[in-house]
Scaffold this active site. Structure first.
Site, PDB file in Angstrom:
ATOM      1  N   VAL A 185       0.855  -1.190   0.000  1.00 18.15           N
ATOM      2  CA  VAL A 185       0.000   0.000   0.000  1.00 18.15           C
ATOM      3  C   VAL A 185       0.890   1.240   0.000  1.00 18.15           C
ATOM      4  O   VAL A 185       1.566   1.535   0.988  1.00 18.15           O
ATOM      5  CB  VAL A 185      -0.948   0.006   1.212  1.00 18.15           C
ATOM      6  CG1 VAL A 185      -1.733   1.313   1.277  1.00 18.15           C
ATOM      7  CG2 VAL A 185      -1.898  -1.177   1.138  1.00 18.15           C
ATOM      8  N   CYS A 311       1.358  18.448   4.177  1.00 12.41           N
ATOM      9  CA  CYS A 311      -0.096  18.268   4.176  1.00 12.41           C
ATOM     10  C   CYS A 311      -0.764  19.145   3.120  1.00 12.41           C
ATOM     11  O   CYS A 311      -1.655  18.690   2.387  1.00 12.41           O
ATOM     12  CB  CYS A 311      -0.674  18.572   5.554  1.00 12.41           C
ATOM     13  SG  CYS A 311      -0.186  17.416   6.852  1.00 12.41           S
TER      14      CYS A 311
END
Length: 337
Positions: A185, A311
């Site tokens: 992942v 972010c």
């Protein structure tokens, strides 16, 4: 010096309003999208050829950050990858758990299997699999000692004797058994020689086994990150030795693995994930600053800005063009015949 590189240089020294940083990210995304759409852009075959000259794993490019930092920024499961938001009201924890549920379903996981997870992060999926399938054996390959230690402690506290964590360099990792499922992942973005790694994975799979991969991907074009590009902050500080694959890059290796089934998530899911991480960061700023000071000392202020930019950059990249340019791809693959 370009406008984007000037903003990046300033933001490395002093805080800038988010609106300015988001505008710079939007401009960088637009530049990259235009370049990938250009007639002379390198195709997937050319990118796959360049990857042959590289090691399996690129340079991680980041100091080890304490687990306490990620405990504050990520959701309760410490899932350090894209989450899935079913509704506008979905919380980060719910989105983590929905992404984990879909991963298990798409990978075709079942109790009793021998499962290998490559690049397991802070153990969200490995711990989830070990709980869901008590008769399965789960081997989690971590990138750092801190990740391995946290996973081992969580497994001990939850009584999960079917989970084993190891720390390994993927350039030399060689398990001593075969597996019914291998899952990765958002690990292959840091793997820069897919052919060599996939050839090894092929030999690690038992007969009739499957390989599942989740990647962050561009809809049409692959690109290798260039840390010498002063305008590409992500290449300098996030993926210093990695790549952003296209959704179709995996098919350059269909002589090793063929895609049995695939799924695509809109980039808006990663946009919301990053926005939730940013909200946690801002809400727990003092605790996070203390955690980063353990590693960065006098440079803590700089790294506080860099993590906020991470972010913002992730949100801006995957939210670009309403999530249609960059997104997340799932593939369940079987060994080529």
């Amino acid at each position: 010096m370009s406008v984007v590189s000037a903003i990046i240089g300033t933001a490395e020294r002093v805080p800038l309003p988010d609106v300015v940083i988001r505008a710079a990210i939007q401009r960088l995304c637009s530049r990259t999208a235009t370049r990938l759409a250009a007639p002379d852009a390198a195709g997937d075959a050319a990118i796959a050829g360049r990857m042959l000259l590289r090691p399996i794993a690129g340079d991680a490019g980041r100091d080890e950050v304490p687990a306490s930092f990620f405990a504050e920024v990520l959701g309760p499961n410490r899932k350090y990858s894209c989450c899935f938001y079913k509704t506008d009201a979905t919380t980060l924890q719910e989105a983590e758990e929905e992404a984990l549920r879909q991963t298990v379903e798409h990978a075709g996981l079942a109790d009793g299997q021998a499962i290998l997870e490559l690049g397991c992060g802070w153990g969200a999926l490995s711990l989830w699999m070990a709980r869901q399938f008590p008769h399965a054996t789960v081997t989690a390959v971590a990138n750092s000692q801190a990740q391995r230690a946290l996973i081992e402690e969580e497994a001990r506290l939850r009584g999960l004797s079917n989970l084993r964590a190891v720390t390994a360099d993927m350039n030399v990792f060689a398990p001593d058994s075969q597996f019914d499922r291998i899952v990765a992942v958002e690990a292959f973005e840091r793997m820069t020689n897919w052919r060599k790694l996939m050839t090894r994975l092929h030999s690690w799979l038992a007969p009739e086994a499957r390989f599942f991969m989740q990647i962050a991907a561009h809809r049409t074009g692959s690109h290798l990150f260039d840390r010498t590009d002063r305008e590409d902050w992500i290449a300098q500080h996030v993926f210093t030795g990695g790549l952003m694959p296209s959704h179709h890059l995996v098919r350059q290796f269909d002589d090793i693995f063929t895609v049995e089934k695939e799924w695509c998530w809109s980039g808006t899911h990663y946009q919301r994930t990053a926005n939730d991480w940013l909200a946690n960061f801002d809400a727990r700023r003092e605790t996070i600053e203390a955690a980063l000071r353990e590693v960065h000392g006098d440079d803590t202020g700089l790294w506080m800005r860099r993590w906020r930019w991470f972010c913002l950059a992730t949100s801006g990249l995957f939210g670009y063009a309403d999530g249609t340019e960059w997104g997340v791809s799932h593939y369940r693959m079987k060994a080529a015949e």
